[in-house]
Write a protein that holds these residues in place. Structure first.
Motif, short mmCIF file in Angstrom:
data_model
loop_
_atom_site.label_atom_id
_atom_site.label_comp_id
_atom_site.label_asym_id
_atom_site.label_seq_id
_atom_site.Cartn_x
_atom_site.Cartn_y
_atom_site.Cartn_z
N GLN A 1 0.82 -1.22 0.00
CA GLN A 1 0.00 0.00 0.00
C GLN A 1 0.84 1.26 0.00
O GLN A 1 0.50 2.23 -0.65
CB GLN A 1 -0.88 0.01 1.25
CG GLN A 1 -2.13 -0.81 1.14
CD GLN A 1 -2.99 -0.64 2.36
OE1 GLN A 1 -2.51 -0.69 3.49
NE2 GLN A 1 -4.28 -0.42 2.16
N SER A 27 -1.29 4.75 -1.05
CA SER A 27 -2.59 5.17 -0.56
C SER A 27 -2.47 5.85 0.81
O SER A 27 -2.92 5.33 1.82
CB SER A 27 -3.53 3.98 -0.47
OG SER A 27 -3.67 3.35 -1.73
N VAL A 100 -1.31 7.61 8.15
CA VAL A 100 -2.63 7.00 8.07
C VAL A 100 -2.89 6.66 6.61
O VAL A 100 -2.71 7.50 5.73
CB VAL A 100 -3.71 7.97 8.60
CG1 VAL A 100 -5.10 7.37 8.43
CG2 VAL A 100 -3.45 8.30 10.07
N VAL A 101 -3.29 5.42 6.36
CA VAL A 101 -3.58 5.01 4.99
C VAL A 101 -5.06 5.21 4.69
O VAL A 101 -5.90 5.23 5.58
CB VAL A 101 -3.18 3.55 4.73
CG1 VAL A 101 -1.68 3.39 4.89
CG2 VAL A 101 -3.92 2.60 5.66
N SER A 103 -7.28 3.30 3.18
CA SER A 103 -8.22 2.18 3.30
C SER A 103 -8.73 1.98 4.72
O SER A 103 -9.91 1.68 4.92
CB SER A 103 -7.56 0.90 2.80
OG SER A 103 -6.38 0.65 3.54
N THR A 104 -7.85 2.12 5.71
CA THR A 104 -8.25 1.80 7.08
C THR A 104 -8.41 3.02 7.98
O THR A 104 -9.03 2.92 9.04
CB THR A 104 -7.23 0.87 7.73
OG1 THR A 104 -5.97 1.56 7.84
CG2 THR A 104 -7.04 -0.40 6.92
N LYS A 105 -7.80 4.15 7.57
CA LYS A 105 -7.79 5.36 8.39
C LYS A 105 -7.19 5.08 9.77
O LYS A 105 -7.51 5.76 10.74
CB LYS A 105 -9.20 5.93 8.56
CG LYS A 105 -9.87 6.33 7.26
CD LYS A 105 -9.18 7.50 6.61
CE LYS A 105 -10.01 8.12 5.49
NZ LYS A 105 -10.32 7.19 4.41
N ARG A 106 -6.29 4.10 9.84
CA ARG A 106 -5.64 3.79 11.11
C ARG A 106 -4.16 4.12 11.00
O ARG A 106 -3.56 4.01 9.93
CB ARG A 106 -5.81 2.29 11.44
CG ARG A 106 -7.26 1.88 11.59
CD ARG A 106 -7.38 0.42 11.92
NE ARG A 106 -6.86 0.10 13.25
CZ ARG A 106 -6.90 -1.11 13.78
NH1 ARG A 106 -7.42 -2.11 13.11
NH2 ARG A 106 -6.43 -1.32 15.00
N LEU A 108 -0.24 3.80 11.04
CA LEU A 108 0.72 2.75 10.78
C LEU A 108 2.12 3.34 10.78
O LEU A 108 2.29 4.54 10.56
CB LEU A 108 0.44 2.08 9.44
CG LEU A 108 -0.88 1.33 9.30
CD1 LEU A 108 -1.10 0.90 7.85
CD2 LEU A 108 -0.90 0.10 10.21
#
Length: 121
Positions: A1, A27, A100-101, A103-106, A108
């Motif tokens: 990603q 992303s 923050v990516v 797809s997940t908005k979490r 990393l």
């Protein structure tokens, strides 16, 4: 990603300068902290410099006054300008991003592949 590409390492004489770059692609929703770590042979990885999303910086005592970290948010890139290099700066330098990516908005954490910096006459 997400991909991180580092560049700018190499061989330089004591007192010389180098500029490292680390560009992130993929992303990415946002990047909130960027840093440069380094690891010398036989030693643990240590923080060299860090910069937050609002531009606040933090430096290891060993590089303060000689290294400057900066970021270009439009390019998702962090830089490390290294001046007055010393032999003890010889190490593999790694960029580190907290982001923050999409797809997940979490949040990393990502590491670059490392780039060798050698300071020697």
């Amino acid at each position: 990603q997400v991909q991180l590409v580092e560049s700018g390492g190499g061989l330089v004489q004591p007192g010389g300068s180098l500029r490292l770059s680390c560009a992130a692609s993929g992303s990415i929703f946002s990047i909130y902290a960027m840093a440069w770590y380094r690891q010398a042979p036989g030693k643990q990885r240590e923080l060299g410099a860090a910069i937050t999303s609002d531009g606040s910086t933090n430096y290891a005592d060993s590089v303060k006054g000689r290294f400057t970290i900066s970021r270009d948010n439009a390019k998702n890139t962090v830089y490390l300008q290294m001046n007055s290099l010393k032999p003890e700066d010889t190490a593999v330098y790694y960029c580190n991003l907290h982001l923050v990516v999409v797809s997940t908005k979490r949040p990393l954490e990502y590491w670059g592949q490392g780039t060798q910096v050698t300071v020697s006459s």
